[in-house]
Write a protein that holds these residues in place. Structure first.
Motif, PDB file in Angstrom:
ATOM      1  N   ALA A  27       0.845  -1.192   0.000  1.00  5.72           N
ATOM      2  CA  ALA A  27       0.000   0.000   0.000  1.00  5.72           C
ATOM      3  C   ALA A  27       0.881   1.244   0.000  1.00  5.72           C
ATOM      4  N   SER A  57     -10.805   3.712   0.379  1.00  9.23           N
ATOM      5  CA  SER A  57     -11.167   3.355   1.757  1.00  9.23           C
ATOM      6  C   SER A  57     -12.666   3.551   1.982  1.00  9.23           C
ATOM      7  N   SER A 108      -5.451   0.947  -1.771  1.00  2.00           N
ATOM      8  CA  SER A 108      -5.039   0.108  -0.645  1.00  2.00           C
ATOM      9  C   SER A 108      -6.269  -0.623  -0.113  1.00  2.00           C
ATOM     10  N   ALA A 110      -7.046  -0.826   3.002  1.00  2.00           N
ATOM     11  CA  ALA A 110      -7.029  -0.390   4.398  1.00  2.00           C
ATOM     12  C   ALA A 110      -8.132   0.624   4.667  1.00  2.00           C
ATOM     13  N   SER A 113      -8.707   4.733  10.547  1.00  2.00           N
ATOM     14  CA  SER A 113      -8.949   4.303  11.933  1.00  2.00           C
ATOM     15  C   SER A 113     -10.402   4.567  12.327  1.00  2.00           C
ATOM     16  N   ALA A 116     -12.506   1.816  10.712  1.00  2.00           N
ATOM     17  CA  ALA A 116     -12.303   0.549  11.419  1.00  2.00           C
ATOM     18  C   ALA A 116     -13.082   0.541  12.735  1.00  2.00           C
TER      19      ALA A 116
END
Length: 180
Positions: A27, A57, A108, A110, A113, A116
């Protein structure tokens, strides 16, 4: 609302390509956007790397959250909306992956935060329907703004068509989510 079998197969293959493309290269380092927290507002820097990171994302979060809610909700209408959002956002991820390959700029796999944490809350909350609407509305709003802005002002002629496709799809997802 249901796609034909060839369209479903194409979407599944495209989703697998997104996952495979995300895993094939490391990434890129996160792109700092002055004054941004989480997803940047659409008027923020529209560099290709920043757009790719934020758009990917957002799409990834929308897919994961929507898949989770489609499994957990007891509301048939919300289940159908969540499935539609997941399908559209998988398509957006596929388009980002395709365009990104041409630029050696892959999305990516990912989450931020904040995303998540929101996903973790969705996994454990009792009233998943309410929380899903609360977290998805701003995510889809910012993503739609980001795509629309990049479609007009983005510096990459390779990524602009992906943004042009993603903006109305994400706005449609937002409208579906907001309908009662």
């Amino acid at each position: 609302m249901f796609a034909s079998m060839p369209v479903r197969i194409a979407l599944i293959v495209a989703s697998l390509l997104v996952v495979a493309g995300c895993a094939s290269r490391p990434a890129p380092a996160p792109v700092a956007i002055p004054g941004a927290t989480g997803m940047a507002p659409a008027a923020a820097a529209l560099a290709p790397a920043a757009y790719m990171q934020l758009a990917a994302s957002s799409a990834l979060f929308a897919v994961r959250a929507s898949d989770l809610v489609a499994q957990r909700t007891g509301d048939a209408r919300l289940r159908e909306v969540a499935r539609a959002i997941a399908q559209d956002q998988r398509g957006i991820g596929s388009q980002l992956n395709f365009a990104g390959r041409r630029l050696d700029l892959l999305p990516s796999a990912a989450l931020t935060s904040e995303q998540a944490a929101d996903l973790s809350r969705l996994e454990s909350v009792g009233d998943v329907d309410k929380l899903y609407r609360q977290v998805m509305d701003p995510v889809l709003t910012r993503a739609a703004q980001l795509h629309a802005a990049f479609a007009v002002r983005g510096s990459s002629p390779t990524l602009r068509p992906a943004a042009q496709m993603a903006a109305p799809a994400t706005r449609r997802n937002l409208q579906q989510l907001r309908r009662r």
